[in-house]
Design a protein around this motif. Structure first.
Motif, mmCIF file in Angstrom:
data_model
loop_
_atom_site.group_PDB
_atom_site.id
_atom_site.type_symbol
_atom_site.label_atom_id
_atom_site.label_comp_id
_atom_site.label_asym_id
_atom_site.label_seq_id
_atom_site.Cartn_x
_atom_site.Cartn_y
_atom_site.Cartn_z
ATOM 1 N N VAL A 129 -17.490 1.137 11.198
ATOM 2 C CA VAL A 129 -17.035 1.750 12.445
ATOM 3 C C VAL A 129 -15.700 1.216 12.934
ATOM 4 C CG1 VAL A 129 -19.366 2.319 13.217
ATOM 5 C CG2 VAL A 129 -18.335 0.166 13.949
ATOM 6 N N LEU A 130 -15.230 0.112 12.385
ATOM 7 C CA LEU A 130 -13.929 -0.401 12.805
ATOM 8 C C LEU A 130 -12.815 0.522 12.330
ATOM 9 C CD1 LEU A 130 -14.290 -4.212 12.075
ATOM 10 C CD2 LEU A 130 -14.134 -3.116 14.305
ATOM 11 N N PRO A 131 -11.772 0.674 13.135
ATOM 12 C CA PRO A 131 -10.647 1.502 12.692
ATOM 13 C C PRO A 131 -10.007 0.926 11.438
ATOM 14 C CG PRO A 131 -10.390 0.831 14.994
ATOM 15 C CD PRO A 131 -11.583 0.122 14.454
ATOM 16 N N TYR A 132 -9.566 1.798 10.550
ATOM 17 C CA TYR A 132 -8.975 1.391 9.278
ATOM 18 C C TYR A 132 -7.813 0.424 9.499
ATOM 19 C CZ TYR A 132 -6.374 1.823 4.933
ATOM 20 O OH TYR A 132 -5.694 1.555 3.784
ATOM 21 N N GLU A 133 -6.939 0.728 10.447
ATOM 22 C CA GLU A 133 -5.758 -0.094 10.674
ATOM 23 C C GLU A 133 -6.101 -1.483 11.177
ATOM 24 O OE1 GLU A 133 -5.028 4.033 10.651
ATOM 25 O OE2 GLU A 133 -6.130 2.973 12.183
ATOM 26 N N ALA A 134 -7.238 -1.623 11.844
ATOM 27 C CA ALA A 134 -7.600 -2.905 12.430
ATOM 28 C C ALA A 134 -7.915 -3.955 11.377
ATOM 29 C CB ALA A 134 -8.796 -2.734 13.359
ATOM 30 N N ILE A 135 -8.328 -3.564 10.183
ATOM 31 C CA ILE A 135 -8.726 -4.543 9.180
ATOM 32 C C ILE A 135 -8.001 -4.368 7.850
ATOM 33 C CG2 ILE A 135 -10.993 -4.967 10.172
ATOM 34 C CD1 ILE A 135 -12.157 -3.048 8.153
ATOM 35 N N ALA A 136 -7.040 -3.449 7.762
ATOM 36 C CA ALA A 136 -6.419 -3.119 6.486
ATOM 37 C C ALA A 136 -5.772 -4.317 5.803
ATOM 38 C CB ALA A 136 -5.405 -1.997 6.667
ATOM 39 N N GLN A 137 -5.156 -5.206 6.533
ATOM 40 C CA GLN A 137 -4.439 -6.327 5.928
ATOM 41 C C GLN A 137 -5.165 -7.656 6.090
ATOM 42 O OE1 GLN A 137 -1.645 -5.747 4.069
ATOM 43 N NE2 GLN A 137 -2.145 -3.621 4.486
ATOM 44 N N LYS A 138 -6.412 -7.631 6.430
ATOM 45 C CA LYS A 138 -7.134 -8.867 6.711
ATOM 46 C C LYS A 138 -7.602 -9.605 5.465
ATOM 47 C CE LYS A 138 -6.965 -8.485 11.150
ATOM 48 N NZ LYS A 138 -6.101 -9.291 11.929
ATOM 49 N N ALA A 139 -7.771 -8.932 4.353
ATOM 50 C CA ALA A 139 -8.268 -9.576 3.135
ATOM 51 C C ALA A 139 -7.295 -9.352 1.990
ATOM 52 C CB ALA A 139 -9.636 -9.029 2.773
ATOM 53 N N PRO A 140 -6.666 -10.406 1.507
ATOM 54 C CA PRO A 140 -5.710 -10.240 0.412
ATOM 55 C C PRO A 140 -6.374 -9.936 -0.927
ATOM 56 C CG PRO A 140 -5.926 -12.549 0.958
ATOM 57 C CD PRO A 140 -6.727 -11.788 1.980
ATOM 58 N N CYS A 141 -7.623 -10.380 -1.086
ATOM 59 C CA CYS A 141 -8.344 -10.116 -2.326
ATOM 60 C C CYS A 141 -9.849 -10.119 -2.043
ATOM 61 C CB CYS A 141 -7.986 -11.119 -3.409
ATOM 62 S SG CYS A 141 -8.258 -12.830 -2.922
ATOM 63 N N TYR A 142 -10.610 -9.613 -3.005
ATOM 64 C CA TYR A 142 -12.041 -9.401 -2.806
ATOM 65 C C TYR A 142 -12.752 -9.741 -4.109
ATOM 66 C CZ TYR A 142 -16.129 -6.583 -1.220
ATOM 67 O OH TYR A 142 -17.357 -6.126 -0.835
ATOM 68 N N PHE A 143 -13.508 -10.832 -4.119
ATOM 69 C CA PHE A 143 -14.253 -11.253 -5.291
ATOM 70 C C PHE A 143 -15.733 -11.020 -5.030
ATOM 71 C CE2 PHE A 143 -10.775 -12.759 -7.591
ATOM 72 C CZ PHE A 143 -9.893 -13.366 -6.708
ATOM 73 N N ILE A 144 -16.406 -10.384 -5.986
ATOM 74 C CA ILE A 144 -17.784 -9.932 -5.803
ATOM 75 C C ILE A 144 -18.691 -10.599 -6.837
ATOM 76 C CG2 ILE A 144 -19.281 -7.905 -5.830
ATOM 77 C CD1 ILE A 144 -16.488 -6.348 -5.307
ATOM 78 N N PHE A 145 -19.774 -11.191 -6.360
ATOM 79 C CA PHE A 145 -20.784 -11.816 -7.212
ATOM 80 C C PHE A 145 -22.108 -11.132 -6.904
ATOM 81 C CE2 PHE A 145 -18.146 -15.359 -8.467
ATOM 82 C CZ PHE A 145 -17.229 -15.440 -7.435
ATOM 83 N N GLY A 146 -22.958 -10.950 -7.906
ATOM 84 C CA GLY A 146 -24.248 -10.357 -7.604
ATOM 85 C C GLY A 146 -24.981 -9.817 -8.807
ATOM 86 N N ASP A 147 -25.871 -8.861 -8.512
ATOM 87 C CA ASP A 147 -26.729 -8.275 -9.538
ATOM 88 C C ASP A 147 -26.506 -6.765 -9.590
ATOM 89 O OD1 ASP A 147 -27.979 -7.399 -7.236
ATOM 90 O OD2 ASP A 147 -29.795 -8.557 -7.532
ATOM 91 N N SER A 148 -27.533 -6.008 -9.960
ATOM 92 C CA SER A 148 -27.367 -4.566 -10.147
ATOM 93 C C SER A 148 -26.978 -3.827 -8.878
ATOM 94 C CB SER A 148 -28.648 -3.952 -10.714
ATOM 95 O OG SER A 148 -29.724 -4.164 -9.822
ATOM 96 N N LEU A 149 -27.219 -4.404 -7.711
ATOM 97 C CA LEU A 149 -26.838 -3.731 -6.465
ATOM 98 C C LEU A 149 -25.331 -3.556 -6.350
ATOM 99 C CD1 LEU A 149 -29.269 -5.465 -3.963
ATOM 100 C CD2 LEU A 149 -29.461 -3.173 -4.953
ATOM 101 N N VAL A 150 -24.563 -4.433 -6.999
ATOM 102 C CA VAL A 150 -23.101 -4.353 -6.900
ATOM 103 C C VAL A 150 -22.385 -4.368 -8.253
ATOM 104 C CG1 VAL A 150 -23.004 -5.237 -4.549
ATOM 105 C CG2 VAL A 150 -22.957 -6.847 -6.443
ATOM 106 N N ASP A 151 -23.139 -4.398 -9.354
ATOM 107 C CA ASP A 151 -22.532 -4.337 -10.699
ATOM 108 C C ASP A 151 -21.817 -3.000 -10.839
ATOM 109 O OD1 ASP A 151 -21.885 -4.284 -13.411
ATOM 110 O OD2 ASP A 151 -23.904 -4.752 -14.101
#
Length: 156
Positions: free
Chosen positions: A18-40
């Motif tokens: 629900v947050l506006p796109y512009e409000a968080i667009a530059q907040k994370a320079p990268c995104y590393f994901i760990f997990g199982d089949s839910l996010v593979d």
């Protein structure tokens, strides 16, 4: 405790949507994901494993068809990446190459667990410790790409 954690995860996902796109667009320079089949998103495609989703009906609603996601379309991490303003999907470690790793990498593997023996009956999978080793390899690649650990730290 687990129920409380799940509730907070749901609250976090709802807030992201629900947050506006512009409000968080530059907040994370990268995104590393760990997990199982839910996010593979395709790390198991090349493994000798029963835990694969690179065939129909998986991906039936996904633009490119089956990719290795255990869903008919995008997963929660795909939606979060979009909400965070990433220009492309976060690639699976199995296919991440070149400068694309600067945006992040998905290390998740279906049938994986924190314990090494989790999912062993399904064949090959990348356990949590294996995912952490792959992350360390990515950090080394980023450091080499940018010239130093300091440059890598400052780029984020």
């Amino acid at each position: 405790m687990e129920a409380v954690l799940r509730k907070w995860c749901v609250v976090f996902l709802v807030l992201l949507s629900v947050l506006p796109y512009e409000a968080i667009a530059q907040k994370a320079p990268c995104y590393f994901i760990f997990g199982d089949s839910l996010v593979d998103n395709g790390n198991n495609n090349q493994l000798s494993s029963l835990a694969k989703a690179n065939y129909m009906p998986y991906g039936i609603d996904y633009p490119r068809g089956p990719t290795g996601r255990f869903s008919n379309g995008r997963t929660t991490v795909d939606v979060i990446a979009q909400q965070l303003g990433f220009p492309n999907e976060i690639p699976p470690y199995a296919t991440a190459r070149g400068r694309s790793i600067l945006y992040g990498v998905n290390y998740a593997s279906a049938a994986a667990g924190i314990r090494e023996e989790t999912g062993r009956q399904l064949g090959a999978r990348i356990s949590f410790s294996g995912q952490v080793r792959n992350y360390q390899n990515t950090v080394s690649q980023i450091t080499s790409m940018l010239g130093s650990r300091r440059a890598a730290d400052e780029s984020s």
